[in-house]
Design a protein around this motif. Structure first.
Motif, mmCIF file in Angstrom:
data_model
loop_
_atom_site.group_PDB
_atom_site.id
_atom_site.type_symbol
_atom_site.label_atom_id
_atom_site.label_comp_id
_atom_site.label_asym_id
_atom_site.label_seq_id
_atom_site.Cartn_x
_atom_site.Cartn_y
_atom_site.Cartn_z
ATOM 1 N N MET A 285 0.674 -1.174 -0.144
ATOM 2 C CA MET A 285 0.116 0.027 0.069
ATOM 3 C C MET A 285 0.729 1.240 0.078
ATOM 4 N N ASP B 109 -5.918 -6.276 1.413
ATOM 5 C CA ASP B 109 -4.531 -6.271 0.882
ATOM 6 C C ASP B 109 -4.247 -7.619 1.284
ATOM 7 N N THR C 87 -6.048 -10.234 -0.836
ATOM 8 C CA THR C 87 -5.620 -10.220 -2.411
ATOM 9 C C THR C 87 -3.942 -10.722 -2.568
ATOM 10 N N PHE D 100 -4.482 -4.566 -7.789
ATOM 11 C CA PHE D 100 -4.879 -3.886 -8.463
ATOM 12 C C PHE D 100 -4.979 -2.255 -7.540
ATOM 13 N N PHE E 190 -2.907 -11.752 -7.016
ATOM 14 C CA PHE E 190 -2.811 -10.622 -7.996
ATOM 15 C C PHE E 190 -2.914 -9.116 -7.067
ATOM 16 N N VAL F 128 -4.367 4.171 -4.146
ATOM 17 C CA VAL F 128 -4.077 3.013 -3.414
ATOM 18 C C VAL F 128 -3.946 1.659 -3.856
ATOM 19 N N MET F 129 -2.618 1.354 -3.760
ATOM 20 C CA MET F 129 -2.499 -0.001 -4.560
ATOM 21 C C MET F 129 -2.720 -1.273 -3.612
ATOM 22 N N ILE F 130 -3.407 -2.239 -4.000
ATOM 23 C CA ILE F 130 -3.876 -3.475 -3.288
ATOM 24 C C ILE F 130 -3.070 -4.668 -3.882
ATOM 25 N N GLY F 131 -2.476 -5.628 -2.910
ATOM 26 C CA GLY F 131 -2.191 -6.932 -3.471
ATOM 27 C C GLY F 131 -0.765 -6.869 -4.016
ATOM 28 N N ILE F 132 -0.473 -7.879 -4.806
ATOM 29 C CA ILE F 132 0.729 -8.248 -5.288
ATOM 30 C C ILE F 132 1.551 -7.031 -5.787
ATOM 31 N N SER F 133 1.067 -6.369 -7.025
ATOM 32 C CA SER F 133 1.567 -5.805 -7.830
ATOM 33 C C SER F 133 2.384 -4.491 -7.140
ATOM 34 N N SER F 134 1.742 -3.904 -6.009
ATOM 35 C CA SER F 134 2.189 -3.066 -5.266
ATOM 36 C C SER F 134 3.508 -3.190 -4.601
ATOM 37 N N THR F 135 3.905 -4.150 -4.481
ATOM 38 C CA THR F 135 5.022 -4.682 -3.844
ATOM 39 C C THR F 135 6.347 -4.412 -4.848
#
Lengths: 337, 252, 289
Positions: free
Chosen positions: A1, B129, B132, B139, B137, A327-334
């Motif tokens: 995040m 978070d 997910t 977003f 994945f 706000v980035m959620i999940g994998i791609s934020s890392t």
């Protein structure tokens, strides 16, 4: 995040400040008295159209009932101020309350119908209300209407000239727009969107579909009732001929033209439809034909209206310049961080 | 452990078609309960009956010790029955954030006026978070729903149902249309829900290996009737089940 | 006694008119799932077109009927391709409803431009008044009942008994399978629009001698809709019976009130909605989950 700096708010704040300055200071000083009267009418319609944003834009329900509740609000205000002589603010609140109460009873019945059948039942409602407005002489003055209704007066200050009325109307209009904007962000607003997009999914998400629709119907009626009250205090006169089915379709057209899902869009639509007859004076006879064709084309090419066009454009711009917090959620934020 | 969800002699027919005939079923907290059967056996109908989208003709459904047979769907949802669909159902015209806030509304019901005057509740974001990440994945919260793939939407639907903090989740064919990695992640999510959070799960699935691996108990439906019920090994050894369902799968 | 008979006949004949509008709307709902708000304007056009042909062009009755029918069918096709076709894939059903609303404005305004906003007079097809004791009835009412009955039965037969009708129904119920079977849904949908527009147009022709021909004829649609809802949502038989009921109620309500005649009809509609939301002949339709 991860949060980026919020330039969004900055831009938004600047734009609204300029818009407010223009609306409060520039417009009244450059417009003629006639133009001010036209604009005042537009703002009154705008308040009623905001109800359509709630019903259609947020809840996906096509309703023509706005005009009925506008009438109810108008006659409530007219009677309150003529027969009881109450101050403007009481008359306005009274109009809102009466139309909300009426909407609660009527909506409880009509909302048992779904989709297009509900729509048509609101058409029936408009016919009934028109018939009552024309014939119930004791309360509505019948076809002759009621005159001599007091002008806006708050805390001893009276609005007399059109540009003074404009200040009152503009303020009420902005407050209503802010109310609708905020409504979208509440749990009721989300419940309404879910009813619009998928009723079954809405139920599964714990949304009481019937009550949600009813709440929207009552809120829309409150806005329409307020518009009715504004109308009688602005015109000092009210007659049944203002509350026809044709006027109701004009409301829907205004809302759809600008973009029904957003108060700004509806504002654009209302101003455009009100000003069109002024700009196209030589084409007066064909103006309704133009509306009709315009609506048909609009539905095909941009069902989200002018505002939809505009937001699409803003979205692209934002993406291009990476404006706005995300706000980035999940994998791609890392990966990004 | 007490029974969280209990169906007793539930019946439903549409016209002349029987979709549920005296169905008995129980689901305990923390249990993954498989619901299998050939196409048209009445599995999805049974989920609709439990979630209240369609009313039962006769029989009773009780949930957390309360008889919910007559309750409308939204009330059941608020009591803690969550559900996913074969085709994921979101607010397609809103962004992801609004969809997630909607599930937050179920988890933390709030009066309209408080909702009107309070700031946006972001407390769910951390949990979203984490889940997910398990789903494999990511977003942007303000992205449109359309930016997600079909598989991501199906996974996000499970995540969303968990965000409502339910007692039971009804999951309708989570693996259909997903690739093998996504199926694995879906299983992980369901196991977190059941084993770590003690949520009871009713799982409809055609992928037999998934059913046999993750389910604690299995109920087999055929023409709306329960023909077998038990642990996976029992069920897969049952003659009637093999005849009605597994046999056909193996031959195919 | 005589007065009641008179009111009954008038009510039934107006009911026939409403039924023709309602049937057209129901056929379209079943074929394309869209409520057509311009049905009343197609009805109004029926009155104007027949007026133009028989009075302005002084055609004989038979020629007028043939030409009028062709024009109605063309209207139907034109309407379908301008209002429904471009929006058939729209995910938002409100867009089509509002588009039909736009179309109703367009048709009304075109009529105003061609024929002006002053109402015109259409002479009755059969002149004269039937007098039986105290009963006085224009022949036109009886004529309406006769033609109306013929058309309604004809439409029933078309959709229930004839092959083409069944094909149209099949196509309406399952577009995808119909296409697989080689049934062109474009053609069947277009036929439905043509029939619907013709029913409305003939209704307009029949009613116009009793009223003046003006753009306000469009408001007859509302009564047809009331009949349709009372009868049962989306059911052809129900629409006809409901419309007849509306006609009779409206006619008899003049015994008590003339000013609130319209309000009475819609009040009945709303009462039916409270007591029996699915109408008298309709079944509850539940959405598939």
């Amino acid at each position: 995040m991860k949060k980026k700096i919020n330039t969004n708010t900055l831009i938004l704040g600047g734009v609204s400040l300029v818009a407010l300055l223009v609306m409060y200071l520039v417009v009244p000083s450059v417009s003629s008295v006639y133009m001010m009267t036209v604009l005042n009418g537009a703002i009154i319609f705008y308040v009623a159209c905001l109800g359509i944003t709630v019903m259609l834009g947020m809840g996906g329900m096509v309703s023509f009932a706005a005009i009925s509740f506008m009438g109810i609000g108008a006659y409530a205000s007219a009677n309150l101020s003529l027969k009881l002589g109450v101050p403007t603010i009481v008359s306005m609140l009274g109009a809102i309350l009466v139309s909300m109460l009426a909407a609660l009873i009527i909506g409880a019945v009509l909302l048992r119908l779904s989709g297009t059948f509900f729509t048509f039942s609101t058409v029936a409602l408009v016919q009934i209300s028109y018939s009552i407005f024309t014939n119930w002489k004791e309360v509505t003055g019948g076809p002759d209407g009621m005159g001599g209704i007091s002008t806006f007066e708050f805390f001893g200050v009276k609005a007399v000239k059109p540009n003074e009325n404009y200040m009152v109307l503009l303020t009420v209009g902005i407050l209503c727009a802010l109310f609708v904007l905020r409504l979208k962000k509440t749990n009721l607003g989300r419940a309404l969107s879910s009813v619009r997009d998928n009723e079954i999914a809405a139920k599964i998400m714990g949304v009481n579909v019937y009550r949600t629709k009813l709440a929207a119907f009552v809120i829309a009626a409150a806005l329409a009732g307020l518009a009715g009250s504004l109308m009688v205090h602005n015109h000092h006169f009210v007659a049944a001929t203002s509350f026809t089915f044709d006027q109701s379709t004009t409301f829907v057209i205004m809302a759809m033209l600008g973009g029904v899902s957003n108060p700004f869009g509806v504002f654009m639509g209302t101003v455009l439809i009100t000003m069109l007859p002024e700009w196209l004076k030589p084409l007066q006879e064909y103006i309704r034909l133009v509306y009709g064709l315009g609506v048909m084309l609009l539905m095909v090419f941009m069902p989200m209206g002018l505002w939809g066009l505009f937001t699409g454009w803003v979205k692209k711009l934002k993406a291009k310049f990476k404006i706005g917090h995300k706000v980035m959620i999940g994998i791609s934020s890392t990966k990004e961080g | 452990m007490e029974n969280l969800l209990e169906l007793k002699k539930v019946n439903k027919r549409f016209g002349g078609v029987i979709t549920a005939l005296d169905v008995d079923m129980t689901v305990k907290a923390g249990e993954i309960h498989g619901l299998i059967g050939p196409n048209g056996a009445g599995k999805t109908t049974l989920l609709n009956l439990i979630s209240g989208i369609t009313p039962v003709d006769s029989g009773s459904i009780s949930f957390a010790g309360e008889d919910i047979t007559e309750y409308p769907a939204h009330k059941r949802a608020r009591m803690g029955i969550a559900r996913t669909f074969q085709q994921p159902r979101f607010l397609e015209r809103s962004d992801i954030e609004e969809n997630m806030l909607l599930s937050n509304d179920v988890a933390k019901p709030m009066h309209f006026f408080r909702s009107f005057f309070s700031k946006k509740d972001n407390s769910y974001i951390q949990e979203l978070d984490e889940l997910t990440r398990v789903a494999g994945f990511g977003f942007g919260l303000q992205d449109d729903m359309s930016s997600l793939t079909y598989g991501q939407k199906k996974l996000l639907e499970i995540v969303r149902s968990m965000l409502t903090h339910p007692k039971v989740i009804l999951v309708d064919e989570p693996a259909a249309g997903l690739n093998s990695v996504e199926i694995e992640n879906a299983v992980k999510l369901l196991q977190i829900a059941a084993k770590e959070r003690g949520i009871g799960i009713v799982l409809i699935e055609h992928a037999m290996d998934m059913i046999m691996n993750v389910c604690d108990n299995i109920t087999v439906l055929n023409f709306g009737q329960v023909i077998a019920c038990g642990v996976p090994d029992e069920v897969s050894a049952n003659e009637e089940v093999i005849a009605a369902y597994l046999g056909r799968e193996k031959n195919a | 006694m005589g007065m009641y008979l008179q009111l009954l006949v008038i009510g039934l004949s107006m009911g026939m008119i409403y039924a023709m509008i309602a049937m057209g709307i129901v056929l379209l709902i079943r074929a394309v799932g869209v409520l057509n708000f311009a049905q009343g304007e197609l009805f109004m056009m029926g009155a104007y077109v027949t007026f133009a042909l028989s009075v302005q062009l002084s055609m004989p009755l038979w020629a007028m009927l043939i030409v009028a029918l062709i024009i109605f069918c063309l209207f139907g096709a034109l309407f379908m391709f301008s209002v429904y076709w471009p929006l058939r894939k729209s995910t938002w059903s409100a867009t089509i409803i509002i588009s039909t609303l736009g179309a109703s404005t367009v048709i009304k305004e075109i009529a105003k431009i061609i024929w002006g906003s002053v109402p015109v007079v259409q002479p009755p097809i059969i002149k004269g008044v039937l007098e039986l004791g105290t009963v006085r009835l224009e022949y036109q009412y009886l004529f309406i009942i006769g033609i109306g009955l013929l058309l309604i039965v004809g439409t029933f037969l078309l959709f229930d008994k004839l092959y083409i009708g069944r094909v149209m129904q099949a196509a309406a119920q399952d577009k995808y399978s119909a296409e697989l079977l080689g049934i062109s849904t474009v053609v069947t949908t277009m036929l439905t629009y043509m029939i619907s527009a013709s029913l409305a147009g003939i209704g307009g022709w029949l009613v116009s001698p009793l009223f003046l021909v003006s753009t306000s004829l469009g408001s007859f649609m509302l009564k047809g809709f009331a009949g349709m809802v009372i009868g049962g949502l989306g059911d052809v038989k129900g629409a006809v019976l409901g419309s007849l009921l509306i006609g009779v109620i409206e006619s008899f309500s003049t015994l008590f009130t003339t000013t609130y005649k319209d309000a009475v009809v819609f009040l009945v509609l709303i009462i039916v909605l409270i007591v029996r939301p699915q109408g008298f002949f309709g079944q509850k339709i539940s959405e598939k989950a």
